[in-house]
Design a protein around this motif. Sequence first.
Motif, PDB file in Angstrom:
ATOM      1  N   PHE A 299      36.608  40.419  53.872  1.00 52.14           N
ATOM      2  CA  PHE A 299      36.685  39.413  52.812  1.00 52.14           C
ATOM      3  C   PHE A 299      35.288  39.005  52.340  1.00 52.14           C
ATOM      4  O   PHE A 299      34.393  38.746  53.142  1.00 52.14           O
ATOM      5  N   ILE A 300      35.108  38.959  51.026  1.00 51.09           N
ATOM      6  CA  ILE A 300      33.827  38.558  50.431  1.00 51.09           C
ATOM      7  C   ILE A 300      33.950  37.222  49.716  1.00 51.09           C
ATOM      8  O   ILE A 300      33.187  36.295  49.985  1.00 51.09           O
ATOM      9  N   ALA A 301      34.916  37.109  48.808  1.00 50.83           N
ATOM     10  CA  ALA A 301      35.045  35.872  48.017  1.00 50.83           C
ATOM     11  C   ALA A 301      36.387  35.864  47.312  1.00 50.83           C
ATOM     12  O   ALA A 301      37.029  36.902  47.134  1.00 50.83           O
ATOM     13  N   LYS A 302      36.805  34.663  46.891  1.00 47.73           N
ATOM     14  CA  LYS A 302      37.998  34.526  46.064  1.00 47.73           C
ATOM     15  C   LYS A 302      37.795  33.370  45.101  1.00 47.73           C
ATOM     16  O   LYS A 302      37.041  32.426  45.382  1.00 47.73           O
ATOM     17  N   PRO A 303      38.444  33.415  43.945  1.00 52.43           N
ATOM     18  CA  PRO A 303      38.344  32.292  43.012  1.00 52.43           C
ATOM     19  C   PRO A 303      39.053  31.063  43.581  1.00 52.43           C
ATOM     20  O   PRO A 303      39.947  31.183  44.429  1.00 52.43           O
ATOM     21  N   ASP A 304      38.673  29.903  43.102  1.00 50.24           N
ATOM     22  CA  ASP A 304      39.359  28.678  43.534  1.00 50.24           C
ATOM     23  C   ASP A 304      40.823  28.713  43.111  1.00 50.24           C
ATOM     24  O   ASP A 304      41.695  28.256  43.848  1.00 50.24           O
ATOM     25  N   THR A 305      41.076  29.229  41.929  1.00 54.99           N
ATOM     26  CA  THR A 305      42.453  29.370  41.442  1.00 54.99           C
ATOM     27  C   THR A 305      42.620  30.756  40.835  1.00 54.99           C
ATOM     28  O   THR A 305      41.658  31.337  40.310  1.00 54.99           O
ATOM     29  N   VAL A 306      43.832  31.277  40.931  1.00 52.15           N
ATOM     30  CA  VAL A 306      44.141  32.568  40.314  1.00 52.15           C
ATOM     31  C   VAL A 306      45.281  32.351  39.323  1.00 52.15           C
ATOM     32  O   VAL A 306      46.450  32.591  39.610  1.00 52.15           O
ATOM     33  N   THR A 307      44.913  31.844  38.167  1.00 45.71           N
ATOM     34  CA  THR A 307      45.834  31.687  37.048  1.00 45.71           C
ATOM     35  C   THR A 307      45.192  32.375  35.855  1.00 45.71           C
ATOM     36  O   THR A 307      44.140  31.944  35.376  1.00 45.71           O
ATOM     37  N   ILE A 308      45.803  33.458  35.401  1.00 45.02           N
ATOM     38  CA  ILE A 308      45.206  34.311  34.377  1.00 45.02           C
ATOM     39  C   ILE A 308      46.040  34.219  33.104  1.00 45.02           C
ATOM     40  O   ILE A 308      47.267  34.349  33.150  1.00 45.02           O
ATOM     41  N   LYS A 309      45.372  33.991  31.984  1.00 44.47           N
ATOM     42  CA  LYS A 309      46.057  33.808  30.707  1.00 44.47           C
ATOM     43  C   LYS A 309      45.678  34.911  29.723  1.00 44.47           C
ATOM     44  O   LYS A 309      44.633  35.551  29.853  1.00 44.47           O
ATOM     45  N   ASN A 310      46.535  35.089  28.717  1.00 43.35           N
ATOM     46  CA  ASN A 310      46.217  36.033  27.648  1.00 43.35           C
ATOM     47  C   ASN A 310      45.471  35.323  26.529  1.00 43.35           C
ATOM     48  O   ASN A 310      45.168  34.119  26.630  1.00 43.35           O
ATOM     49  N   ALA A 311      45.184  36.049  25.457  1.00 48.35           N
ATOM     50  CA  ALA A 311      44.393  35.494  24.355  1.00 48.35           C
ATOM     51  C   ALA A 311      45.086  34.328  23.674  1.00 48.35           C
ATOM     52  O   ALA A 311      44.437  33.468  23.078  1.00 48.35           O
ATOM     53  N   GLN A 312      46.419  34.277  23.766  1.00 48.22           N
ATOM     54  CA  GLN A 312      47.180  33.185  23.147  1.00 48.22           C
ATOM     55  C   GLN A 312      47.299  31.969  24.067  1.00 48.22           C
ATOM     56  O   GLN A 312      47.902  30.960  23.692  1.00 48.22           O
ATOM     57  N   GLY A 313      46.734  32.063  25.252  1.00 47.79           N
ATOM     58  CA  GLY A 313      46.791  30.947  26.189  1.00 47.79           C
ATOM     59  C   GLY A 313      48.018  30.939  27.081  1.00 47.79           C
ATOM     60  O   GLY A 313      48.226  29.990  27.850  1.00 47.79           O
ATOM     61  N   ASN A 314      48.832  31.993  27.011  1.00 43.86           N
ATOM     62  CA  ASN A 314      50.020  32.073  27.857  1.00 43.86           C
ATOM     63  C   ASN A 314      49.661  32.653  29.224  1.00 43.86           C
ATOM     64  O   ASN A 314      48.879  33.607  29.316  1.00 43.86           O
ATOM     65  N   VAL A 315      50.242  32.096  30.256  1.00 37.17           N
ATOM     66  CA  VAL A 315      49.970  32.568  31.613  1.00 37.17           C
ATOM     67  C   VAL A 315      50.653  33.918  31.827  1.00 37.17           C
ATOM     68  O   VAL A 315      51.853  34.064  31.599  1.00 37.17           O
ATOM     69  N   VAL A 316      49.878  34.917  32.274  1.00 36.88           N
ATOM     70  CA  VAL A 316      50.450  36.227  32.587  1.00 36.88           C
ATOM     71  C   VAL A 316      50.454  36.495  34.096  1.00 36.88           C
ATOM     72  O   VAL A 316      51.122  37.428  34.559  1.00 36.88           O
TER      73      VAL A 316
ATOM     74  N   ASP B  29      50.100  34.054  37.881  1.00 37.17           N
ATOM     75  CA  ASP B  29      49.829  32.752  38.491  1.00 37.17           C
ATOM     76  C   ASP B  29      50.134  32.803  39.980  1.00 37.17           C
ATOM     77  O   ASP B  29      51.285  32.710  40.391  1.00 37.17           O
ATOM     78  N   LEU B  30      49.087  32.994  40.774  1.00 37.68           N
ATOM     79  CA  LEU B  30      49.255  32.991  42.230  1.00 37.68           C
ATOM     80  C   LEU B  30      49.414  31.581  42.772  1.00 37.68           C
ATOM     81  O   LEU B  30      49.933  31.389  43.875  1.00 37.68           O
TER      82      LEU B  30
ATOM     83  N   THR C 154      35.038  49.677  52.860  1.00 36.85           N
ATOM     84  CA  THR C 154      33.983  50.360  53.591  1.00 36.85           C
ATOM     85  C   THR C 154      32.798  50.454  52.638  1.00 36.85           C
ATOM     86  O   THR C 154      32.861  49.937  51.519  1.00 36.85           O
ATOM     87  N   ASP C 155      31.711  51.080  53.039  1.00 39.28           N
ATOM     88  CA  ASP C 155      30.551  51.169  52.160  1.00 39.28           C
ATOM     89  C   ASP C 155      30.950  51.772  50.810  1.00 39.28           C
ATOM     90  O   ASP C 155      31.587  52.834  50.748  1.00 39.28           O
ATOM     91  N   ASN C 156      30.611  51.057  49.752  1.00 36.61           N
ATOM     92  CA  ASN C 156      30.821  51.500  48.366  1.00 36.61           C
ATOM     93  C   ASN C 156      32.272  51.435  47.886  1.00 36.61           C
ATOM     94  O   ASN C 156      32.557  51.838  46.755  1.00 36.61           O
ATOM     95  N   ILE C 157      33.182  50.931  48.700  1.00 38.68           N
ATOM     96  CA  ILE C 157      34.579  50.827  48.289  1.00 38.68           C
ATOM     97  C   ILE C 157      35.042  49.379  48.442  1.00 38.68           C
ATOM     98  O   ILE C 157      34.942  48.797  49.527  1.00 38.68           O
ATOM     99  N   TYR C 158      35.554  48.817  47.344  1.00 36.17           N
ATOM    100  CA  TYR C 158      35.984  47.413  47.320  1.00 36.17           C
ATOM    101  C   TYR C 158      37.377  47.320  46.689  1.00 36.17           C
ATOM    102  O   TYR C 158      37.766  48.148  45.867  1.00 36.17           O
ATOM    103  N   GLN C 159      38.100  46.295  47.075  1.00 33.28           N
ATOM    104  CA  GLN C 159      39.396  46.016  46.460  1.00 33.28           C
ATOM    105  C   GLN C 159      39.485  44.549  46.073  1.00 33.28           C
ATOM    106  O   GLN C 159      38.941  43.687  46.759  1.00 33.28           O
ATOM    107  N   ILE C 160      40.182  44.301  44.967  1.00 32.33           N
ATOM    108  CA  ILE C 160      40.614  42.945  44.644  1.00 32.33           C
ATOM    109  C   ILE C 160      42.125  42.922  44.796  1.00 32.33           C
ATOM    110  O   ILE C 160      42.842  43.711  44.184  1.00 32.33           O
ATOM    111  N   ARG C 161      42.586  42.017  45.645  1.00 33.41           N
ATOM    112  CA  ARG C 161      44.010  41.890  45.942  1.00 33.41           C
ATOM    113  C   ARG C 161      44.496  40.530  45.473  1.00 33.41           C
ATOM    114  O   ARG C 161      43.739  39.566  45.437  1.00 33.41           O
ATOM    115  N   GLY C 162      45.767  40.470  45.116  1.00 32.35           N
ATOM    116  CA  GLY C 162      46.377  39.208  44.724  1.00 32.35           C
ATOM    117  C   GLY C 162      46.195  38.835  43.271  1.00 32.35           C
ATOM    118  O   GLY C 162      46.504  37.714  42.874  1.00 32.35           O
ATOM    119  N   PHE C 163      45.713  39.792  42.434  1.00 31.92           N
ATOM    120  CA  PHE C 163      45.586  39.542  41.001  1.00 31.92           C
ATOM    121  C   PHE C 163      46.760  40.141  40.223  1.00 31.92           C
ATOM    122  O   PHE C 163      46.806  40.051  38.998  1.00 31.92           O
TER     123      PHE C 163
END
Length: 655
Positions: free
Chosen positions: A59-76, A78-79, A116-125
């Motif tokens: 584990f490296i880091a995570k955002p405080d919140t994971v709520t992602i919206k589209n250009a119109q402001g609609n949530v696509v 929401d963890l 591992t070295d040079n390989i990263y994942q983002i999970r939960g998005f």
Amino acid sequence: MNRSKLALLVALSLVLPHSSIAETQSKPATKYTKEANTAVLKALPFNDRQDFENAQRGFIAKPDTVTIKNAQGNVVWDLEQYKTYISIDKDAPDTVNPSLWRNAQLVIQHGLFKVTDNIYQIRGFDLSNITFIKGKTGWIVFDPLISPETAKAALDFINAQLGERPVVAIIYSHSHIDHYGGATGIATPEQVASGKVQIISPEHFTEHAVSENVIAGNAMGRRAIYMYGAMLPRNAKGGVNGGLGMTVSTGLAGLILPSHEITKTGEKLNIDGVNMEFQLTPGSEAPAEMNTWFPDFKALWMAENATNTMHNILTLRGAQVRDALIWASFLDETIDTWGSQAKVKFQSHHWPVWDTENIIPYFKKQRDIYKFTHDQSVRLMNQGYTGEEISEMITLPAELEQNWPTRGYYGTLRHNSRAVYQRYMGWYDGNPSNLNNLPPEMVAKKYMEFMGGEAAVLKKSQASFDKGEYRWVAEVMKHAVFANPKSLPAKELLADAFEQLGYQAESGPWRSVYLQGAYELRNGVPTAGGTQTATPDTIRAMTPDMLFDFLAVRLNSAKAAGKVFDINIDFTDLKSKYTLTVENAVLHHSQNQVKKPDVALVMSMKTMNSIQLKEFSFDEAIKNGTVKISGDKKQFKEFLGMLDDFNFWFNVVTP
């Protein structure tokens, strides 16, 4: 076109923001459900915490919140809706199977992780993981999620944490939409055309990615509402987990076509200084799929062929049956080819496994869950048992039963064993009574009459419910509801039975199916929203043959009966010519054009796509000159009137 394994993973099955969904009158867990879930705690090795260590390792880091919206402001995506009630330090509520709760506790671990070295994942998005391989100059991205918005958020987050790098390549592991739909959020078709970004896929990727989402897309999309519990509130009495991930994002999935397809196992590429070797696995988890070996990192990417769950041989949303035997054989090939070298294996869902001494036993049990299900189902089939009987009889050996990564969080032994039977034997179980049996609505009325009428059946069914016989109540009350869909007591008792079965389910999709069924019995069938499986990029990627196959399944046979006519179509931009023929209430297409058609059209395929996407109508296209029509125009309008538009919100638990 080979559609032998339609495997639509409907990406947009959440049709409304959950904050706008009112909770139905959910009931508490009964004493029988509490007892069933307590028994799970005693039966499985909950003291084994290795998965929790693996899910948090790197584990490296995570955002405080994971709520992602589209250009119109609609949530696509929401963890946050899950984080309010699911955490590692909370015991399972009595309305959730403890094993499924454990899976949810693991899957909700989110953020940026170093594999591992040079390989990263983002999970939960999103439902799937997005993987970033560090090249000499930029990122090589594996499986860019479902939605452009979630993929872009992931790219922005890793760049913020590790330094900004351009995307130089995107690799699609397979043809399901949660592994390519977000590509347009991190690259453009222009970048691919110019060579700035490469898109790599397995052979036949485009054909399957497009056909899966169109031909049977409407029915699969509706069923996916059940599979992912789209209308359920996110709480301990509602949606908890999808098995592979929490749920799916709801952005408008895109599709950038590959610039290079891998055509054979053993093919090697060097992209931006990163060496890769590929293993094609067609017909396993997807009709077009591949694993990837990174020799310099001793890392093995398993696509979706080996996750931390028993997978589906047949998905509950509907598809053609996958080949459990070939799936096991490909895993055997993986073990033989790279198993002794691999230091880490990782994939498009869940968390990695590290160290060769752990990886090989893991692979063997993944292989054997599919081989066991296949072999034992076929053994019982050859003894004369039907799919329903086999699903009730088959049991796993302790080595697989007590193994967390082969538990049924997504697929289950029960429905996978039926799928194996279906693959070999089809829908008919050999009993003459089932050869021409009555459909549900007709048989329901007869059953109710023979059982003494609705009042008597309700009384007896309530007594069975009070004994905890929920499967039997569901069996009986479906007839009561189909015989009298206006009966509120019948629908409520059926909903109550579904609900308890959902509370007991270990599989995320099983829970969702039961609880979504209960939701619709109590609230009625929704009328708004819907799943857009045939997204604009998917439509534009269709070949003329795919388009005409789709028109053929839309042809209403009653309207076409007795009609015989030919339509010539010239696609100017493709320099291709076709004839559509309607005869015997069937639509055929051919590139051998007839000389004297009833009507002829000249247009570009781009214009045809715009008409399909409702950017303008055929009449408008004729008026503005983008479509030139000659011959019997009335015949062509009559043809258009023969094509059905599919109703997405068809009934499932009511007639």
